[in-house]
Design an enzyme around this catalytic site. Structure first.
Site, short mmCIF file in Angstrom:
data_model
loop_
_atom_site.label_atom_id
_atom_site.label_comp_id
_atom_site.label_asym_id
_atom_site.label_seq_id
_atom_site.Cartn_x
_atom_site.Cartn_y
_atom_site.Cartn_z
N GLY A 11 0.81 -1.22 0.00
CA GLY A 11 0.00 0.00 0.00
C GLY A 11 0.84 1.26 0.00
N ASP A 12 0.17 2.40 -0.22
CA ASP A 12 0.79 3.73 -0.18
C ASP A 12 1.88 3.92 -1.23
OD1 ASP A 12 -0.86 4.24 1.99
OD2 ASP A 12 0.62 3.48 3.41
N GLY A 14 1.49 5.39 -3.99
CA GLY A 14 1.26 6.64 -4.73
C GLY A 14 0.12 6.50 -5.73
N LYS A 15 -0.83 5.61 -5.42
CA LYS A 15 -1.94 5.35 -6.35
C LYS A 15 -2.76 6.61 -6.63
CE LYS A 15 -3.24 2.15 -3.49
NZ LYS A 15 -2.05 2.03 -2.62
N ASN A 37 -9.98 2.49 4.85
CA ASN A 37 -8.61 2.13 5.25
C ASN A 37 -7.61 2.75 4.26
OD1 ASN A 37 -9.65 0.39 3.31
ND2 ASN A 37 -8.66 -1.44 4.08
N HIS A 40 -5.51 8.08 -0.16
CA HIS A 40 -4.86 8.37 -1.44
C HIS A 40 -4.61 9.87 -1.55
CE1 HIS A 40 -6.55 4.41 -3.30
NE2 HIS A 40 -5.78 4.20 -2.24
N GLN A 220 -5.03 -0.25 -1.16
CA GLN A 220 -4.05 -1.13 -0.50
C GLN A 220 -3.01 -1.60 -1.54
OE1 GLN A 220 -7.72 -1.96 0.40
NE2 GLN A 220 -7.19 -0.19 1.63
N GLY A 298 -1.72 8.26 10.34
CA GLY A 298 -0.58 9.04 10.82
C GLY A 298 0.53 8.19 11.42
N ARG A 299 0.35 6.86 11.43
CA ARG A 299 1.37 5.98 12.03
C ARG A 299 2.65 6.03 11.19
NH1 ARG A 299 -1.64 0.30 12.20
NH2 ARG A 299 -2.38 1.10 10.20
N ARG A 301 5.48 4.73 8.95
CA ARG A 301 5.57 3.54 8.09
C ARG A 301 6.93 2.88 8.28
NH1 ARG A 301 3.45 6.97 3.04
NH2 ARG A 301 1.21 6.94 3.45
N LYS A 327 8.34 7.83 -6.02
CA LYS A 327 9.24 8.27 -4.93
C LYS A 327 10.71 7.99 -5.22
CE LYS A 327 7.08 9.07 -0.99
NZ LYS A 327 6.31 9.04 0.24
P1 GDP Z 1 -1.58 5.75 -2.04
O1 GDP Z 1 -2.31 5.23 -0.85
O2 GDP Z 1 -1.01 4.67 -2.87
O3 GDP Z 1 -2.39 6.71 -2.85
O4 GDP Z 1 -0.33 6.56 -1.47
P2 GDP Z 1 -0.36 7.63 -0.24
O5 GDP Z 1 -1.03 8.85 -0.69
O6 GDP Z 1 -0.86 6.99 0.99
O7 GDP Z 1 1.19 7.84 0.00
C1 GDP Z 1 2.03 8.26 -1.01
C2 GDP Z 1 2.71 9.57 -0.57
O8 GDP Z 1 3.81 9.83 -1.42
C3 GDP Z 1 1.82 10.78 -0.68
O9 GDP Z 1 2.16 11.67 0.33
C4 GDP Z 1 2.17 11.36 -2.05
O10 GDP Z 1 1.95 12.76 -2.12
C5 GDP Z 1 3.63 11.05 -2.12
N1 GDP Z 1 4.18 10.81 -3.46
C6 GDP Z 1 3.65 10.14 -4.51
N2 GDP Z 1 4.53 10.06 -5.51
C7 GDP Z 1 5.66 10.67 -5.09
C8 GDP Z 1 6.95 10.88 -5.65
O11 GDP Z 1 7.28 10.45 -6.76
N3 GDP Z 1 7.87 11.55 -4.89
C9 GDP Z 1 7.57 12.02 -3.65
N4 GDP Z 1 8.52 12.66 -2.97
N5 GDP Z 1 6.37 11.84 -3.08
C10 GDP Z 1 5.43 11.16 -3.79
P1 IMO Z 2 -3.85 2.60 0.60
O1 IMO Z 2 -5.01 2.42 -0.35
C1 IMO Z 2 -1.26 0.91 3.63
C2 IMO Z 2 -3.00 -2.13 6.27
C3 IMO Z 2 -3.16 -1.77 7.72
C4 IMO Z 2 -3.01 -3.14 8.36
C5 IMO Z 2 -3.70 -4.05 7.36
C6 IMO Z 2 -5.14 -4.36 7.68
O2 IMO Z 2 -3.75 3.98 1.13
O3 IMO Z 2 -2.59 2.08 0.01
P2 IMO Z 2 -7.41 -2.99 7.62
O4 IMO Z 2 -7.77 -1.65 8.17
O5 IMO Z 2 -7.58 -3.13 6.15
O6 IMO Z 2 -8.09 -4.10 8.37
O7 IMO Z 2 -5.83 -3.17 7.94
O8 IMO Z 2 -3.63 -3.38 6.12
N1 IMO Z 2 -3.63 -1.19 5.32
C7 IMO Z 2 -2.95 -0.32 4.56
N2 IMO Z 2 -1.63 -0.03 4.52
N3 IMO Z 2 -2.10 1.52 2.78
C8 IMO Z 2 -3.43 1.22 2.79
O9 IMO Z 2 -4.28 1.71 1.87
C9 IMO Z 2 -3.91 0.30 3.74
N4 IMO Z 2 -5.13 -0.20 4.04
C10 IMO Z 2 -4.94 -1.12 5.00
O10 IMO Z 2 -2.18 -0.87 8.15
O11 IMO Z 2 -1.66 -3.49 8.40
MG MG Z 3 -2.30 5.45 1.22
#
Ligand code: GDP
Ligand code: IMO
Ligand code: MG
Length: 419
Positions: A11-12, A14-15, A37, A40, A220, A298-299, A301, A327
């Site tokens: 997850g996270d 950069g979707k 959960n 984005h 995720q 806010g945890r 990573r 990233k």
């Molecule tokens: P998602 O859940 O997959 O949409 O990703 P999140 O938004 O939770 O976390 C990705 C973080 O990385 C966000 O704060 C974005 O603004 C940031 N981000 C995405 N692409 C890039 C990148 O290429 N470089 C940097 N520095 N930050 C990025």
């Molecule tokens: P995005 O879409 C990162 C993780 C939680 C936990 C596990 C189960 O932003 O990438 P849940 O609440 O689904 O029962 O939690 O999955 N988790 C994520 N980690 N990005 C997410 O979504 C997540 N959604 C759930 O931290 O480990």
């Molecule tokens: Mg995310």
């Protein structure tokens, strides 16, 4: 045709940013699984916004955004989010549609999530506590309430399900007062009535038949998939490309490109196995430079090197056709980079993801690369990227046998380079 954007790690990846970037090329943006959960992050006119329930195409005025049947919907979060985007000038009622088959997250689902996690002690999943697991359990357990049910004796059905939940909560000895959650919930249910609630499967197939282009937005990541992730430390939905079919009601032949996103390194939030995790200064540096703190909770990573064993597995189960690496700029100042190319388990090397990683002692085997030591955030052509970075990416390309087609070098909408 339906193209898919999904995460290949935990997850996270950069979707949100990538969906927002690709949205102009599509007519419909649809979420197919997960719930609040997800977090984005998008930058719209320089302003940061985090979406949990609404698809990341919402800031493109003429695009249809659909919340699919595979999603679990927290109406309270949804209402708040609608207010946030409205304050940014979005007329959300115009282009936002919700499938009537989408399951609802009830206040008691959130309570159950919390009670279940508390009961697990040190073995907790590290859930976001948004009620995801219990809501999906009620779906597969054939008890859940759906968006289409809100006009059908809803209060009585709610009370019936709540009574079932209450028994389980009593077993957990969970006695928190949830009356405020319930007030918010019923207020948000009223808000939901003002939306376009549709039969999502006919809706989307009609669009496809009209020649419209659909972009399915994953939440995720593949390693959190309920079947193929690091079970039991996973989420409760199918996060992989197969989830697009069940989560939207479209046939597999309709799927075209599968864009898989990976960070140039790796992160995970919550508990569970993470072979390449760094517990040292380098891990701290990645967290600090990459601002690796959860968008939803806010945890902090957990951070580590890129894991090609896990990525190859994710490419296989998703049928990834193009990789997007995000990233990359976070690695700008690192002398030596490591790439995990196999796992050593009990003295034996393997290039496969094993069953129940959490029961095994996995030592990653690394290949080292020289860092590029260049600020790449303003670069906008592939040719101008530093040679050391090209070598790092070329190795990953060859290993995965799927091309890295896009390189993201900053959080901004325009910070992306086509390879
Ligand atoms: P998602 O859940 O997959 O949409 O990703 P999140 O938004 O939770 O976390 C990705 C973080 O990385 C966000 O704060 C974005 O603004 C940031 N981000 C995405 N692409 C890039 C990148 O290429 N470089 C940097 N520095 N930050 C990025
Ligand atoms: P995005 O879409 C990162 C993780 C939680 C936990 C596990 C189960 O932003 O990438 P849940 O609440 O689904 O029962 O939690 O999955 N988790 C994520 N980690 N990005 C997410 O979504 C997540 N959604 C759930 O931290 O480990
Ligand atoms: Mg995310």
């Amino acid at each position: 045709m339906v193209d898919v954007i999904l995460g290949l790690q935990w997850g996270d990846e950069g979707k949100g940013k990538i969906v927002d970037y690709f949205a102009p090329k599509y007519d419909v943006i649809a979420r197919f699984q997960g719930g609040p959960n997800a977090g984005h992050t998008l930058y719209v006119n320089g302003k940061k916004v985090v979406l949990h329930q609404i698809p990341s195409g919402i800031f493109h005025e003429d695009k249809i955004n659909l919340i699919g049947n595979g999603v679990v919907l927290d109406v309270v979060t949804f209402k708040k989010e609608c207010e946030t985007v409205a304050a940014m000038g979005v007329d959300y009622k115009k282009n936002l549609y919700i499938s009537e088959r989408t399951h609802l997250i009830l206040p008691t689902h959130r309570a159950l999530d919390k009670a279940s996690e508390l009961s697990k002690g040190n073995d907790k999943i590290g859930s976001t506590l948004k009620g995801i697991g219990p809501a999906y359990m009620d779906k597969t357990g054939r008890n859940g309430l759906r968006v289409g049910d809100i006009n059908n004796n809803f209060n009585a059905e709610y009370e019936k399900l709540k009574a079932k939940h209450q028994e389980i909560l009593n077993n957990y000895k969970f006695d928190e007062d949830i009356s405020q959650w319930e007030n918010d919930f019923f207020e948000a249910i009223e808000f939901l009535r003002g939306f376009k609630i549709v039969n999502g499967e006919y809706f989307i197939n009609e669009k496809i038949n009209e020649g419209k282009k659909v972009l399915a937005e994953g939440a995720q990541g593949s390693m959190l998939d309920v079947d193929f992730g690091t079970f039991p430390f996973v989420t409760s939905s199918n996060t992989i490309s197969a989830g697009v079919c069940t989560g939207l009601g479209i046939a597999p032949q309709k799927i075209g490109e599968v864009f898989g996103i990976t960070k140039a390194y790796c992160t995970r939030v919550g508990s569970g196995p993470f072979p390449t995790e760094l517990h040292d200064d380098m891990g701290e540096l990645l967290r600090k430079t990459g601002n690796e703190f959860g968008s939803t909770t806010g945890r902090p990573r957990r951070c580590g090197w890129i894991d090609l064993v896990a990525l190859q597995f994710a490419c296989m189960i998703n049928g990834v056709t193009q990789i997007i690496m995000t990233k990359t700029d976070i690695l700008d100042n690192i002398d030596d980079l490591q790439v995990c190319s196999s796992y050593s388990i009990g003295g034996k090397e393997t290039d496969q993801v094993p069953f129940q990683m959490n029961r095994l002692d996995i030592t990653p085997v690394y290949k080292s690369f020289k860092g590029w030591k260049t600020d790449i955030t303003a670069i906008d052509t592939h040719a101008a990227l530093p040679q050391a970075m090209k070598e790092y990416i070329d190795y990953i390309n060859q290993f995965l046998k799927v091309p890295v087609k896009y390189i993201s070098n900053g959080p901004g909408r325009d910070q992306i380079i086509e390879a």
